[in-house]
Design a protein around this motif. Structure first.
Motif, PDB file in Angstrom:
ATOM      1  N   LYS A  42       0.798  -1.220   0.000  1.00 35.98           N
ATOM      2  CA  LYS A  42       0.000   0.000   0.000  1.00 35.98           C
ATOM      3  C   LYS A  42       0.835   1.276   0.000  1.00 35.98           C
ATOM      4  O   LYS A  42       0.322   2.348  -0.320  1.00 35.98           O
ATOM      5  N   HIS A  43       2.126   1.169   0.352  1.00 32.02           N
ATOM      6  CA  HIS A  43       2.970   2.358   0.328  1.00 32.02           C
ATOM      7  C   HIS A  43       3.404   2.724  -1.095  1.00 32.02           C
ATOM      8  O   HIS A  43       4.089   3.719  -1.281  1.00 32.02           O
ATOM      9  N   ARG A  44       3.006   1.946  -2.101  1.00 32.47           N
ATOM     10  CA  ARG A  44       3.438   2.232  -3.471  1.00 32.47           C
ATOM     11  C   ARG A  44       2.333   2.800  -4.365  1.00 32.47           C
ATOM     12  O   ARG A  44       2.615   3.076  -5.529  1.00 32.47           O
ATOM     13  N   GLY A  45       1.092   2.953  -3.890  1.00 35.25           N
ATOM     14  CA  GLY A  45       0.053   3.401  -4.803  1.00 35.25           C
ATOM     15  C   GLY A  45      -1.179   4.008  -4.170  1.00 35.25           C
ATOM     16  O   GLY A  45      -2.026   3.281  -3.663  1.00 35.25           O
ATOM     17  N   PRO A  46      -1.334   5.344  -4.198  1.00 39.00           N
ATOM     18  CA  PRO A  46      -2.439   6.000  -3.492  1.00 39.00           C
ATOM     19  C   PRO A  46      -3.750   6.075  -4.271  1.00 39.00           C
ATOM     20  O   PRO A  46      -4.775   6.373  -3.688  1.00 39.00           O
ATOM     21  N   ASP A  47      -3.731   5.811  -5.555  1.00 36.58           N
ATOM     22  CA  ASP A  47      -4.869   6.199  -6.377  1.00 36.58           C
ATOM     23  C   ASP A  47      -5.831   5.075  -6.730  1.00 36.58           C
ATOM     24  O   ASP A  47      -6.983   5.335  -7.063  1.00 36.58           O
ATOM     25  N   ASP A  48      -5.379   3.831  -6.680  1.00 43.13           N
ATOM     26  CA  ASP A  48      -6.249   2.752  -7.141  1.00 43.13           C
ATOM     27  C   ASP A  48      -5.602   1.414  -6.810  1.00 43.13           C
ATOM     28  O   ASP A  48      -4.403   1.347  -6.559  1.00 43.13           O
ATOM     29  N   PHE A  49      -6.399   0.362  -6.780  1.00 44.98           N
ATOM     30  CA  PHE A  49      -5.844  -0.977  -6.750  1.00 44.98           C
ATOM     31  C   PHE A  49      -6.797  -1.914  -7.462  1.00 44.98           C
ATOM     32  O   PHE A  49      -7.982  -1.634  -7.634  1.00 44.98           O
ATOM     33  N   GLY A  50      -6.252  -3.062  -7.897  1.00 32.11           N
ATOM     34  CA  GLY A  50      -7.083  -4.032  -8.588  1.00 32.11           C
ATOM     35  C   GLY A  50      -6.546  -5.432  -8.438  1.00 32.11           C
ATOM     36  O   GLY A  50      -5.342  -5.636  -8.256  1.00 32.11           O
ATOM     37  N   VAL A  51      -7.453  -6.421  -8.485  1.00 34.42           N
ATOM     38  CA  VAL A  51      -7.095  -7.833  -8.421  1.00 34.42           C
ATOM     39  C   VAL A  51      -7.884  -8.561  -9.494  1.00 34.42           C
ATOM     40  O   VAL A  51      -9.080  -8.323  -9.669  1.00 34.42           O
ATOM     41  N   GLN A  52      -7.211  -9.443 -10.232  1.00 40.42           N
ATOM     42  CA  GLN A  52      -7.897 -10.296 -11.202  1.00 40.42           C
ATOM     43  C   GLN A  52      -7.405 -11.723 -11.002  1.00 40.42           C
ATOM     44  O   GLN A  52      -6.201 -11.976 -10.992  1.00 40.42           O
ATOM     45  N   ALA A  53      -8.334 -12.652 -10.841  1.00 38.08           N
ATOM     46  CA  ALA A  53      -7.973 -14.038 -10.564  1.00 38.08           C
ATOM     47  C   ALA A  53      -8.750 -14.989 -11.461  1.00 38.08           C
ATOM     48  O   ALA A  53      -9.952 -14.819 -11.669  1.00 38.08           O
ATOM     49  N   GLU A  54      -8.046 -15.999 -11.975  1.00 36.10           N
ATOM     50  CA  GLU A  54      -8.682 -17.088 -12.719  1.00 36.10           C
ATOM     51  C   GLU A  54      -8.154 -18.411 -12.171  1.00 36.10           C
ATOM     52  O   GLU A  54      -7.487 -18.438 -11.130  1.00 36.10           O
ATOM     53  N   GLU A  55      -8.402 -19.492 -12.859  1.00 40.15           N
ATOM     54  CA  GLU A  55      -8.178 -20.819 -12.278  1.00 40.15           C
ATOM     55  C   GLU A  55      -6.738 -21.064 -11.860  1.00 40.15           C
ATOM     56  O   GLU A  55      -6.479 -21.594 -10.783  1.00 40.15           O
ATOM     57  N   ASN A  56      -5.761 -20.690 -12.691  1.00 35.50           N
ATOM     58  CA  ASN A  56      -4.375 -21.009 -12.338  1.00 35.50           C
ATOM     59  C   ASN A  56      -3.455 -19.792 -12.363  1.00 35.50           C
ATOM     60  O   ASN A  56      -2.251 -19.913 -12.506  1.00 35.50           O
ATOM     61  N   TRP A  57      -4.035 -18.619 -12.244  1.00 32.75           N
ATOM     62  CA  TRP A  57      -3.225 -17.420 -12.085  1.00 32.75           C
ATOM     63  C   TRP A  57      -4.034 -16.314 -11.415  1.00 32.75           C
ATOM     64  O   TRP A  57      -5.271 -16.319 -11.463  1.00 32.75           O
ATOM     65  N   ALA A  58      -3.310 -15.387 -10.791  1.00 35.19           N
ATOM     66  CA  ALA A  58      -3.948 -14.231 -10.160  1.00 35.19           C
ATOM     67  C   ALA A  58      -2.963 -13.070 -10.180  1.00 35.19           C
ATOM     68  O   ALA A  58      -1.765 -13.258  -9.933  1.00 35.19           O
ATOM     69  N   LEU A  59      -3.453 -11.881 -10.505  1.00 37.25           N
ATOM     70  CA  LEU A  59      -2.620 -10.682 -10.584  1.00 37.25           C
ATOM     71  C   LEU A  59      -3.191  -9.585  -9.694  1.00 37.25           C
ATOM     72  O   LEU A  59      -4.412  -9.450  -9.561  1.00 37.25           O
ATOM     73  N   GLY A  60      -2.290  -8.801  -9.111  1.00 39.90           N
ATOM     74  CA  GLY A  60      -2.701  -7.654  -8.326  1.00 39.90           C
ATOM     75  C   GLY A  60      -1.885  -6.430  -8.684  1.00 39.90           C
ATOM     76  O   GLY A  60      -0.774  -6.540  -9.201  1.00 39.90           O
ATOM     77  N   HIS A  61      -2.448  -5.262  -8.383  1.00 38.57           N
ATOM     78  CA  HIS A  61      -1.788  -4.010  -8.750  1.00 38.57           C
ATOM     79  C   HIS A  61      -2.227  -2.902  -7.814  1.00 38.57           C
ATOM     80  O   HIS A  61      -3.407  -2.788  -7.474  1.00 38.57           O
ATOM     81  N   VAL A  62      -1.263  -2.095  -7.355  1.00 35.87           N
ATOM     82  CA  VAL A  62      -1.575  -0.840  -6.670  1.00 35.87           C
ATOM     83  C   VAL A  62      -0.991   0.281  -7.504  1.00 35.87           C
ATOM     84  O   VAL A  62       0.102   0.158  -8.058  1.00 35.87           O
ATOM     85  N   ARG A  63      -1.707   1.386  -7.611  1.00 35.95           N
ATOM     86  CA  ARG A  63      -1.418   2.368  -8.655  1.00 35.95           C
ATOM     87  C   ARG A  63      -1.218   3.790  -8.138  1.00 35.95           C
ATOM     88  O   ARG A  63      -1.993   4.281  -7.329  1.00 35.95           O
ATOM     89  N   LEU A  64      -0.172   4.397  -8.636  1.00 29.93           N
ATOM     90  CA  LEU A  64      -0.004   5.843  -8.578  1.00 29.93           C
ATOM     91  C   LEU A  64      -0.309   6.372  -9.966  1.00 29.93           C
ATOM     92  O   LEU A  64       0.355   6.014 -10.928  1.00 29.93           O
TER      93      LEU A  64
END
Length: 641
Positions: A42-64
């Motif tokens: 959370k110290h890397r992105g004040p403006d947004d975050f997102g998570v996308q997950a499917e059967e054998n992978w998952a990605l996350g992102h915090v955004r400036l």
């Protein structure tokens, strides 16, 4: 498939996290794990975050949000009708040119983001697109049709990317602390590189002090088959692919133009941009070119510390600020009570990190963030490494150097007769370094302040050193020296600096200390076009004898005042040697005592006490070795290793 996005002023700075080819974990559970890992970032992105997950992978992102401040920039990003998904940290400065090139090939765009340009470029060129990106980046792309994934890091390692690969999953993130919550196993210490740490205060190449966690090397990418769980480490850019060229009458004006272009390119932003202005050559050059292209009045920031003993470059910085009419800010930072800052930085680095210049960077970043004037900062990292700005460069450039090496080897037998004092210790260390027959080892010893004959690894217990065979602390230098063996000695040193000093020390320092303070730092001296040009030039034009940065100074003639280009470099040193004697003595020994009480036998407590006694009495200067020891002990205690 589960996708979660949120738009709250909670997260700070850009960061990525992901899990690949995990099995037998419900999508909802993996989504929750990635969410928690995003929270750790959370110290890397004040403006947004997102998570996308499917059967054998998952990605996350915090955004400036730097480009396209609308919801169009949200990540992970999957464009309508596309089978590609990306989570991405960084900036690609030539994205507009690449977008135009792709549009001419009939490709349509839906956002203004560089993220979409990366996706469309990968869609069209596949892995060949990586070398086209001029910027700083670490990203993962998933191809849902091929069931494959790619992890990619920029050519000089400006942006970090760590990963942990096992039979059960491949976990990755911008920071190690975000990987740990995803792992089923507790982290363990990689004992065999402790000796390497004792010399440099951090680890080199792909290794970390965590046994199963690696850094993706700069200019590399991993290609992962999500079906059979195979992982291939591949290279998309190598420094030796640059072909040498001769100096001509056009070299200097071409270099000046490339510097101008690099700075202009990195001013691209939808938020305010400023410059760290130290008053030295590199930051003055960036200020000169940035003020020329920036719309509005450029913010510049200089810092004075109560521990600089009156030796600083604030007057030079003020001269440059007035010359280029910037909105100049001088920040005064009190470093007396430094304990909390040292502990904070152990947390932000995730590893013991011993370049104490992270402290002023962190404090300066916090001051700038508090003022709200700038969200993006340009600074001068890379100028010394590419143009030859260090004393070791002028040492190797000296015509007398071959004779000095011979003399140093002849002196090796009588060095133990020298008085026990810091002055003679420094001379002994220098002669031991240049007397080395092995050029790779020579370069390592010119970088570190440690002397191999003094055995800095003795800060660790004999039990630890005997139980685990130690990796040669000079091996990374030896390997690169062999890789660049066709180059002259100085050019080899400059090339090795770009592969070790930049990614493993300075760029890591900049990323963690400024990201922790919610500031994005950009480094124009690492622009692709500029570095491609610099790397082709002969070393004897970069450094002429004791005249460091010779070519850069010529390129800045009539742009930067003569007294800045050719005046003595003042600067300041962070006084860790004084702190370890006084203000931080209790922190050092309280931490060592806690470890000893808990039965940790990794460190040699008696030897460390001896070092501190000699240092406190000013018999010998062990400041850096004790500083490294304290950082390691704090990290060991924090992580229970």
């Amino acid at each position: 498939m589960i996708i979660i996005t949120q738009n709250k002023k909670v997260f700070l700075m850009c960061g990525i996290v992901g899990s690949l080819y995990h099995s037998n974990i419900p999508i909802e559970e993996m989504q929750a794990r990635i969410y928690n890992s995003c929270n750790v970032l959370k110290h890397r992105g004040p403006d947004d975050f997102g998570v996308q997950a499917e059967e054998n992978w998952a990605l996350g992102h915090v955004r400036l949000s730097i480009l396209d401040l609308t919801k169009n920039g949200r990540q992970p990003m999957q464009l309508e009708g596309s089978h590609l998904v990306i989570t991405y940290n960084g900036e690609v400065y030539n994205y507009k040119e690449l977008r135009t090139e792709l549009e001419e090939k009939g490709i349509n765009f839906k956002t203004r983001t560089d993220t979409e340009v990366i996706l469309r470029a990968f869609e069209y060129w596949k892995e060949k697109c990586f070398v086209k990106f001029n910027g700083m980046f670490a990203f993962s792309i998933i191809d849902k049709l091929e069931n494959r994934a790619w992890l990619v890091r920029d050519r000089f390692g400006i942006k970090p990317l760590y990963y942990k690969a096992s039979d059960n999953s491949l976990l990755f993130a911008s920071e190690i602390k975000s990987i740990l919550p995803l792992s089923k196993t507790l982290p363990s210490l990689k004992h065999d590189i402790l000796s390497e740490f004792s010399y440099y205060g951090n680890n080199l190449g792909e290794n970390t002090l965590y046994k199963d966690i690696k850094k993706l090397l700069p200019g590399h990418f991993l290609e992962i088959n999500l079906n059979d769980k195979s992982v291939e480490d591949k290279v998309f850019w190598e420094i030796e692919n640059i072909k040498p060229r001769k100096i001509t009458s056009n070299t200097v004006p071409e270099l000046t133009q490339l510097l101008d272009d690099a700075v202009r390119r990195q001013l691209v932003s939808d938020v305010p941009v400023g410059v760290f202005l130290s008053g030295g050559i590199d930051s003055s050059a960036i200020t000169a070119f940035a003020s020329k292209h920036y719309e509005g009045k450029l913010n510049t920031y200089s810092v004075g510390f109560d521990f600089d003993k009156g030796v600083n470059e604030l007057p030079k910085a003020k001269t440059i600020a007035r010359l280029f009419n910037t909105q100049h800010h001088e920040l005064e930072i009190n470093g007396y009570d430094i304990t909390d800052t040292v502990i904070d930085l152990i947390h932000h680095h995730d590893l013991p990190f011993s370049d104490a210049a992270n402290i002023p960077l962190y404090l300066l970043g916090k001051k700038i963030n508090g003022s709200g004037a700038s969200k993006v900062i340009l600074q001068g990292d890379g100028g010394d490494e590419f143009f030859g700005g260090y004393q070791r460069h002028s040492t190797l450039a000296s015509r007398k150097f071959p004779m000095l090496r011979i003399v140093a080897r002849l002196m090796s037998g009588i060095q133990n007769l020298s008085p026990k004092s810091s002055k003679f210790h420094r001379l002994k260390r220098f002669t031991n370094a240049i007397g080395s027959v092995d050029d790779g080892k020579l370069m390592a010893l010119l970088l570190t302040v440690e002397d191999e004959h003094e055995h800095p690894e003795n800060i660790f217990s004999k039990t630890t050193l005997n139980k685990y065979s130690q990796r040669d602390p000079f091996q990374r230098f030896r390997d690169l020296n062999e890789r660049f063996s066709e180059l002259d000695l100085l050019q080899r040193m400059l090339f090795i600096d770009t592969q070790i000093v930049l990614p493993d020390i300075f760029l890591e320092k900049v990323d963690r200390s400024t990201m922790a303070a919610s500031i994005e730092v950009r480094v124009p001296f690492l622009d692709n076009d500029l570095t491609d040009f610099i790397l082709t030039l002969p070393s004897n034009e970069k450094v002429k004898g004791n005249n460091k940065k010779y070519l850069l100074k010529k390129a800045l003639h009539n742009i930067i005042p003569h007294e800045i280009l050719y005046g003595p470099k003042t600067g300041f040193g962070v006084p860790f040697g004084y702190w370890i004697k006084g203000p931080l003595k209790d922190l050092l020994f309280d931490t060592l005592s806690d470890l000893e009480i808990k039965g940790s036998n990794i460190l040699n407590y008696k030897y460390i006490k001896q070092l501190h006694d000699e240092h406190s009495s000013s018999t010998l200067d062990h400041g850096f070795l004790l500083w490294k020891t304290m950082n390691f002990a704090l990290w060991l205690k924090k992580n229970g290793l």
